[in-house]
Design an enzyme around this catalytic site. Structure first.
Site, PDB file in Angstrom:
ATOM      1  N   CYS A 238      -8.205  -3.103  54.997  1.00  0.00           N
ATOM      2  CA  CYS A 238      -8.014  -4.875  56.073  1.00  0.00           C
ATOM      3  C   CYS A 238      -9.919  -4.446  56.218  1.00  0.00           C
ATOM      4  O   CYS A 238     -10.966  -4.485  55.555  1.00  0.00           O
ATOM      5  CB  CYS A 238      -8.134  -4.398  57.087  1.00  0.00           C
ATOM      6  SG  CYS A 238      -8.023  -5.888  57.762  1.00  0.00           S
TER       7      CYS A 238
ATOM      8  N   ARG B 179      -7.663 -17.823  58.436  1.00  0.00           N
ATOM      9  CA  ARG B 179      -7.718 -16.187  57.921  1.00  0.00           C
ATOM     10  C   ARG B 179      -6.408 -16.412  57.217  1.00  0.00           C
ATOM     11  O   ARG B 179      -5.383 -17.394  57.468  1.00  0.00           O
ATOM     12  CB  ARG B 179      -6.948 -16.157  60.169  1.00  0.00           C
ATOM     13  CG  ARG B 179      -8.412 -15.299  60.590  1.00  0.00           C
ATOM     14  CD  ARG B 179      -7.769 -14.697  62.054  1.00  0.00           C
ATOM     15  NE  ARG B 179      -7.182 -13.369  61.697  1.00  0.00           N
ATOM     16  CZ  ARG B 179      -8.183 -12.186  61.584  1.00  0.00           C
ATOM     17  NH1 ARG B 179      -9.653 -13.215  61.981  1.00  0.00           N
ATOM     18  NH2 ARG B 179      -8.269 -11.005  61.258  1.00  0.00           N
TER      19      ARG B 179
ATOM     20  N   HIS C 175      -1.531  -4.187  55.624  1.00  0.00           N
ATOM     21  CA  HIS C 175      -1.082  -3.400  56.956  1.00  0.00           C
ATOM     22  C   HIS C 175       0.748  -3.727  56.523  1.00  0.00           C
ATOM     23  O   HIS C 175       0.895  -3.619  54.939  1.00  0.00           O
ATOM     24  CB  HIS C 175      -1.386  -4.580  58.262  1.00  0.00           C
ATOM     25  CG  HIS C 175      -2.152  -4.773  58.375  1.00  0.00           C
ATOM     26  ND1 HIS C 175      -3.622  -3.322  58.784  1.00  0.00           N
ATOM     27  CD2 HIS C 175      -3.605  -5.496  58.360  1.00  0.00           C
ATOM     28  CE1 HIS C 175      -4.362  -3.919  58.891  1.00  0.00           C
ATOM     29  NE2 HIS C 175      -4.568  -5.250  58.405  1.00  0.00           N
TER      30      HIS C 175
END
Lengths: 249, 442
Positions: free
Chosen positions: A95, A129, A193
């Site tokens: 990320c 996002r 993640h």
């Protein structure tokens, strides 16, 4: 590997880049090494340290906030991480870590920051996002299906000659060409993640093999992990068949 | 204790405030406050909201609180402003402890007349309106507010007291990162210069939020979760997690006005009260100190307030011993790394079996990567069963912590696998809420 035969895993700047549980990747690597008989040590490099040692066997750079990212670039610019990468040590950037290891990134406030340039990836903020479960089919031999959770504003364009980590089956990924992540040499970057190595043990073992420089004997399959992978990827299949299925379960 | 005390302000980040005056005990408010002006639109909105709430309740769609608040806000967008007029309102925010602390404040103010509260945890504007509607004449209100919504609240009215408990990572895919939450809270406080702020001196993120406010009472009781405040919230410099932290940029841990330890609460000028609570843990001793401070600011008597707080044994089900599936269990809410740290500490005091339940619905956040920020290694040797939507994520996490566990299809199923002593159930937000609703008094 150091001569004492302890695998040294550098957890790089978790105080700045440790927001999303990515510390778990270090725990996974340490256990998968010690279960094979090679004890592991997690070397935590905080932003108060003098420098990043170049003697670790594997380096992990997690995700964080915008301000933290350019502080991380300043800290890492000329240090041991660069030397170790050039010497072929495996590096995993997650990320914000992907953006830090890349050529450069533009933060939410519009300013452009140079990255470490360890992999040729440029990141610009997207319109919104990208948040949700991701499934990719890895472009790297033998890795197979990858599962994870993405939560990022950045859209990352990889240069020619840089391999994506996977082709997106579900989710956004890099935001270009339906690919996710980037691989160059032993530098692996991803938005996943989960943590990514907890959900994808084959990727963990591949990086361990790069670190020790030889193939490792496989560990007995861990049922919990296979069940988790099946659950996460089956959910996606269900959703793609039922595009109106509710996001929350 | 009745005199005001001056001390040097700790606000060195911005030079606007050089000295602050504060009182632990405010003069008692005039009990006769001007009754709210009649406002036909608000009256109509409240009437319609109540009707909607009653209908929703009769149709079995829940308590009806939120729908009632929504209807009222639709008809009177200024409902919050109107309904708080003439009352002294305490707003409680922070990542953890909102519901428990709000409940404690309600109890602490019991002697001082009616206090309304959003006890069901509906902590956004519609929930506030719904709570205020229930008793428009109650002189006090204690309302918990979601961290992201305090700024919306202070746009509408100025609370008498704002309690800032703590800030740590929580639901990153919904709430966002701490930096943005901290900035929003700071903005909220700028709009409420006349409020009395009660803030956590040990949490650098909270200090950054409150330090520029003219009236702050600082409360201290330790801050065990440090991973979101290792670096200065203002400038990013490493702070080392030290108790007496001080950053090069000038942000510094302020001297505490009220400090709570394992024995009691210490205030200025030798003020001291011993503190014994029915609720477990240092974290609740700190919550109790915040509630005490709020009561004192509103002119309450400390001994009465403490007596009331002491007897609380559950807050909206939290820490409650209940009957579930024919068994007696204790329900503990653990919804993010900081609260898991506290709850794992609580359960380390015994060897009872444990049921861990994690969901990932909208109110929990969809991402459960944070499970890896928790040191489950401390459960080594314990009898553990996992359940919930994300039981498998928990099982994998425990596998890497080398803690053996069983995966159960439900908490009821988990209970059948644990025939022995009364288990503790640690559950995250929606899992806890559903279990609490299903449970009965023991």
């Amino acid at each position: 590997m150091t001569k004492e035969s302890v695998l040294r895993i550098a957890l790089v700047l978790p105080d700045l880049l440790g927001t999303y549980g990515d510390r778990g990747n270090a725990l996974v690597l340490a256990k998968r090494s010690s279960w094979r008989g090679t004890p592991a040590e997690i070397v935590t490099v905080l932003s108060s340290s003098e420098a990043v040692p170049d003697s670790c066997d594997i380096y992990l750079v997690g995700g964080g906030e915008d301000v933290a990212q350019h502080a991380a670039v300043r800290f890492l610019r000329d240090g041991g991480l660069r030397r170790a990468t050039q010497a072929g040590a495996p590096v995993l950037g997650i990320c914000g870590g992907l953006q830090v290891l890349g050529t450069g990134f533009r933060t939410g406030d519009g300013s452009y920051h140079e990255g470490l340039g360890l992999i040729d990836v440029v990141t610009e903020p997207g319109a919104s996002r990208a948040i949700g479960e991701v499934v990719t089919e890895s472009s790297v031999d033998g890795i197979g299906v990858l599962t994870g959770f993405e939560n990022h504003l950045g859209r990352s364009r990889i240069a020619e000659g840089v391999q994506p980590l996977g082709q997106v089956v579900h989710g956004i990924g890099n935001g270009y060409d339906a690919v996710e992540g980037a691989v160059s040499g032993h530098v692996v970057c991803t938005y996943l993640h989960g943590p990514v190595l907890a959900r994808n043990p084959v990727l963990a073992d591949t990086m361990l093999e790069w670190a020790v420089g030889r193939p490792l004997e496989p560990l007995p399959e861990i049922d919990e992990i296979e069940e988790l992978r099946a659950e996460r990827t089956n959910r996606i299949k269900f959703r793609s068949r039922h595009p109106n299925a509710q996001r929350s379960q | 204790m009745n005199q005001a005390r001056n001390h040097e302000s700790t606000s060195t980040v911005e030079e606007s405030v050089t000295e602050q005056r504060w009182r632990v005990v405010a003069p008692p408010p005039s009990e006769i406050r001007r009754p709210p002006r009649k406002d036909p639109r608000t009256t109509l909105a409240v009437g319609a909201g109540r009707l909607a709430a009653t209908l929703s309740q009769r149709l079995g769609a829940g308590s009806g609180a939120i729908i009632g608040g929504r209807v009222a806000l639709l008809l009177q967008p200024r409902a919050l402003r109107r309904l708080t007029r003439g009352r002294r309102v305490v707003m409680v925010t922070g990542t953890n402890g909102k519901t428990t602390t709000t409940h404690m404040i309600v109890e602490a103010l019991r002697e001082r007349g009616g206090t309304v509260s959003n006890a069901t945890g509906a902590n956004m504007l519609d929930g506030h309106v719904a709570a205020l509607m229930t008793r428009p004449r109650a002189p006090y209100a204690a309302l918990e507010v979601d961290e992201l919504h305090l700024a919306r609240v202070t746009e509408e009215f100025e609370p008498a007291v704002i309690v800032l408990l703590n800030l740590s990572r929580d639901q990153l895919d919904r709430v966002g990162e701490i930096r943005s939450v901290e900035e929003r809270l700071r903005r909220a406080l700028r709009r409420a210069p006349g409020a009395h702020v009660i803030a956590n001196a040990d949490d650098p993120n909270i200090v950054s939020v409150a330090v520029d406010h003219p009236r702050v009472t600082w409360v201290a009781g330790g801050n065990r979760w440090k991973h979101d405040a290792l670096n200065c919230p203002r400038c990013g410099t490493f702070l080392d997690g030290a108790d007496e932290w001080r950053c090069v940029c000038g942000l510094v841990r302020p001297p505490a006005d009220l400090t709570v330890d394992a024995e009691g609460v210490t205030g200025p000028d030798g003020w001291y009260r011993s503190l014994e609570l029915a609720l477990p843990g240092q974290v609740n001793r700190l919550n109790a100190t915040f509630a005490l401070a709020a009561a004192l600011v509103l002119g309450g008597d400390p001994d009465t307030a403490l007596r009331r707080i002491r007897d609380i044994d559950q807050a909206n089900g939290r820490y409650g011993t209940v009957s579930l599936g024919g068994r007696i269990v204790r329900l503990l809410l653990a919804k993010n790394p900081a609260s898991w740290l506290e709850m794992l500490d609580l359960v380390s005091a015994h060897r009872h079996p444990l049921i861990l339940v994690v969901n990932s619905r909208e109110a929990d956040g969809f991402d459960v990567s944070w499970l890896w920020d928790i040191d489950f290694e401390c459960l080594d040797g314990r009898e553990v069963v996992v359940a919930g939507d994300r039981a498998r994520d928990l099982a994998v996490r425990l596998r890497y912590a080398e803690v053996s566990c069983e995966v159960a299809g439900s908490v009821e199923d988990a209970l059948t696998r644990l025939p022995g002593e009364c288990p503790d159930v640690l559950a995250n937000y929606t899992a806890f809420r559903d279990l609490s609703a299903k449970s009965a008094a023991p």
